[in-house]
Design a protein around this motif. Structure first.
Motif, PDB file in Angstrom:
ATOM      1  N   ILE A 103      39.672  11.349  50.011  1.00 24.82           N
ATOM      2  CA  ILE A 103      41.131  11.208  50.062  1.00 24.82           C
ATOM      3  C   ILE A 103      41.613  10.296  48.939  1.00 24.82           C
ATOM      4  O   ILE A 103      42.623  10.577  48.282  1.00 24.82           O
ATOM      5  CB  ILE A 103      41.573  10.660  51.431  1.00 24.82           C
ATOM      6  N   VAL A 104      40.885   9.210  48.710  1.00 25.70           N
ATOM      7  CA  VAL A 104      41.255   8.283  47.637  1.00 25.70           C
ATOM      8  C   VAL A 104      41.175   8.975  46.278  1.00 25.70           C
ATOM      9  O   VAL A 104      42.069   8.829  45.430  1.00 25.70           O
ATOM     10  CB  VAL A 104      40.343   7.043  47.656  1.00 25.70           C
ATOM     11  N   ILE A 105      40.114   9.764  46.069  1.00 30.43           N
ATOM     12  CA  ILE A 105      39.976  10.489  44.804  1.00 30.43           C
ATOM     13  C   ILE A 105      41.094  11.516  44.653  1.00 30.43           C
ATOM     14  O   ILE A 105      41.692  11.653  43.576  1.00 30.43           O
ATOM     15  CB  ILE A 105      38.606  11.180  44.727  1.00 30.43           C
TER      16      ILE A 105
ATOM     17  N   LEU B 136      40.924  15.689  30.558  1.00 30.94           N
ATOM     18  CA  LEU B 136      39.797  14.807  30.257  1.00 30.94           C
ATOM     19  C   LEU B 136      39.747  13.624  31.223  1.00 30.94           C
ATOM     20  O   LEU B 136      38.672  13.245  31.706  1.00 30.94           O
ATOM     21  CB  LEU B 136      39.896  14.313  28.811  1.00 30.94           C
ATOM     22  N   THR B 137      40.905  13.046  31.509  1.00 32.64           N
ATOM     23  CA  THR B 137      40.950  11.927  32.446  1.00 32.64           C
ATOM     24  C   THR B 137      40.611  12.391  33.858  1.00 32.64           C
ATOM     25  O   THR B 137      39.892  11.703  34.597  1.00 32.64           O
ATOM     26  CB  THR B 137      42.339  11.269  32.439  1.00 32.64           C
TER      27      THR B 137
ATOM     28  N   LEU C 101      37.805  10.857  36.320  1.00 28.90           N
ATOM     29  CA  LEU C 101      38.343  10.052  37.421  1.00 28.90           C
ATOM     30  C   LEU C 101      37.494  10.102  38.691  1.00 28.90           C
ATOM     31  O   LEU C 101      37.195   9.045  39.274  1.00 28.90           O
ATOM     32  CB  LEU C 101      39.781  10.476  37.729  1.00 28.90           C
ATOM     33  N   PRO C 102      37.073  11.286  39.179  1.00 25.86           N
ATOM     34  CA  PRO C 102      36.248  11.304  40.396  1.00 25.86           C
ATOM     35  C   PRO C 102      34.931  10.552  40.229  1.00 25.86           C
ATOM     36  O   PRO C 102      34.452   9.912  41.176  1.00 25.86           O
ATOM     37  CB  PRO C 102      36.000  12.799  40.635  1.00 25.86           C
ATOM     38  N   ILE C 103      34.358  10.614  39.034  1.00 25.07           N
ATOM     39  CA  ILE C 103      33.100   9.907  38.777  1.00 25.07           C
ATOM     40  C   ILE C 103      33.342   8.401  38.781  1.00 25.07           C
ATOM     41  O   ILE C 103      32.542   7.626  39.318  1.00 25.07           O
ATOM     42  CB  ILE C 103      32.497  10.357  37.432  1.00 25.07           C
ATOM     43  N   TRP C 104      34.453   7.985  38.184  1.00 23.53           N
ATOM     44  CA  TRP C 104      34.752   6.558  38.109  1.00 23.53           C
ATOM     45  C   TRP C 104      35.010   5.971  39.497  1.00 23.53           C
ATOM     46  O   TRP C 104      34.485   4.912  39.832  1.00 23.53           O
ATOM     47  CB  TRP C 104      35.970   6.336  37.215  1.00 23.53           C
ATOM     48  N   ILE C 105      35.802   6.665  40.319  1.00 24.74           N
ATOM     49  CA  ILE C 105      36.109   6.147  41.659  1.00 24.74           C
ATOM     50  C   ILE C 105      34.859   6.113  42.535  1.00 24.74           C
ATOM     51  O   ILE C 105      34.644   5.164  43.297  1.00 24.74           O
ATOM     52  CB  ILE C 105      37.219   6.988  42.329  1.00 24.74           C
ATOM     53  N   SER C 106      34.023   7.132  42.428  1.00 23.14           N
ATOM     54  CA  SER C 106      32.816   7.191  43.262  1.00 23.14           C
ATOM     55  C   SER C 106      31.702   6.306  42.721  1.00 23.14           C
ATOM     56  O   SER C 106      30.661   6.129  43.386  1.00 23.14           O
ATOM     57  CB  SER C 106      32.313   8.629  43.363  1.00 23.14           C
ATOM     58  N   GLY C 107      31.885   5.754  41.525  1.00 23.51           N
ATOM     59  CA  GLY C 107      30.840   4.935  40.941  1.00 23.51           C
ATOM     60  C   GLY C 107      29.682   5.736  40.368  1.00 23.51           C
ATOM     61  O   GLY C 107      28.647   5.180  40.003  1.00 23.51           O
TER      62      GLY C 107
END
Length: 258
Positions: free
Chosen positions: A41-43, A68-69, A73-79
């Protein structure tokens, strides 16, 4: 109190969302998998916020910048936890070795050529699919994919055999209140399907049903190639499911306007 601690553990384990530190104790792990889909949900909210920036207060963001962003983005939020599993699994699958050797390769900290090639292909295909998202409703529908990928992943972890009988995924599952978590996940699954129907009617249901084929393939692959699930395989599923879902979301715009 244990519910809040499980929420904090879910956020710290499966995302970069800042939360208070909680001890990794069995009593705090009971409901972690209940909150795993909330990371989706956050992603989804992040992707929607990025989309809204394209029209908010007259700010213009070129589509390539959004693509590109939005890919990163999903990779960045999930770490990057799921992408790490995806790459480890890619190395193992493309080794064409025995089941035991595949499991060893997944634990190897070194990154092979197959992992790098798979990563490049996945991110390129994901970005290409984002070019098809031209309507706000498609962005909302995409959020369902982030939610369902984690709901189904948690379902599999709780209902399928663990290939190793150890590891981080095994620790989370063994510490879970299985019946309660499965009941909660069933509610999340129902809400996800209902939201898909609300947004796109029968076309939404069709796309969600098509995406479930990835889940069934995942179960077959896990048993045939590895003898069960691992944490890396769970990450592989989340990445592949979301790749398929973003393409289905892009196709949705065409189906809806037929």
């Amino acid at each position: 109190m244990s519910v809040l601690k499980s929420l904090c553990l879910a956020c710290s384990m499966y995302s970069r969302i800042p939360v208070p530190k909680v001890a990794w104790e069995e009593k705090n792990m009971k409901y972690v998998l209940c909150f795993f889909p909330w990371i989706g949900i956050v992603i989804g909210a992040g992707m929607y916020g990025l989309w809204r920036l394209r029209s908010l207060l007259g700010v213009h963001i070129p589509m390539p910048v959004f693509v590109l962003t939005g890919t990163v983005l999903p990779i960045w939020i999930s770490g990057g936890i799921h992408m790490d599993g995806f790459m480890d699994t890619a190395d193992a699958l493309h080794s064409y070795q025995s089941r035991e050797r595949k499991l060893e390769i997944m634990q190897d900290p070194h990154t092979g050529a197959s992992a790098c090639i798979s990563l490049a292909c996945e991110m390129t295909l994901y970005g290409a699919a984002l070019y098809f998202l031209l309507e706000e409703r498609q962005i909302l529908f995409l959020g369902i994919g982030f939610f369902l990928s984690r709901t189904l992943s948690a379902f599999a972890l709780l209902t399928m055999k663990n290939a190793r009988g150890e590891g981080l995924a095994y620790t989370f599952v063994s510490g879970s209140s299985r019946r309660i978590v499965l009941a909660v996940l069933s509610v999340w699954l129902f809400l996800g399907v209902e939201t898909a129907f609300y947004l796109y009617g029968r076309y939404g249901l069709f796309c969600v049903a098509a995406s479930f084929l990835v889940f069934f393939y995942y179960e077959i692959l896990a048993y045939r190639k590895f003898g069960g699930l691992t944490g890396d395989l769970a990450g592989w599923f989340v990445v592949v499911y979301e790749l398929v879902f973003v393409w289905l979301t892009g196709i949705m715009g065409y189906l809806w306007n037929l």
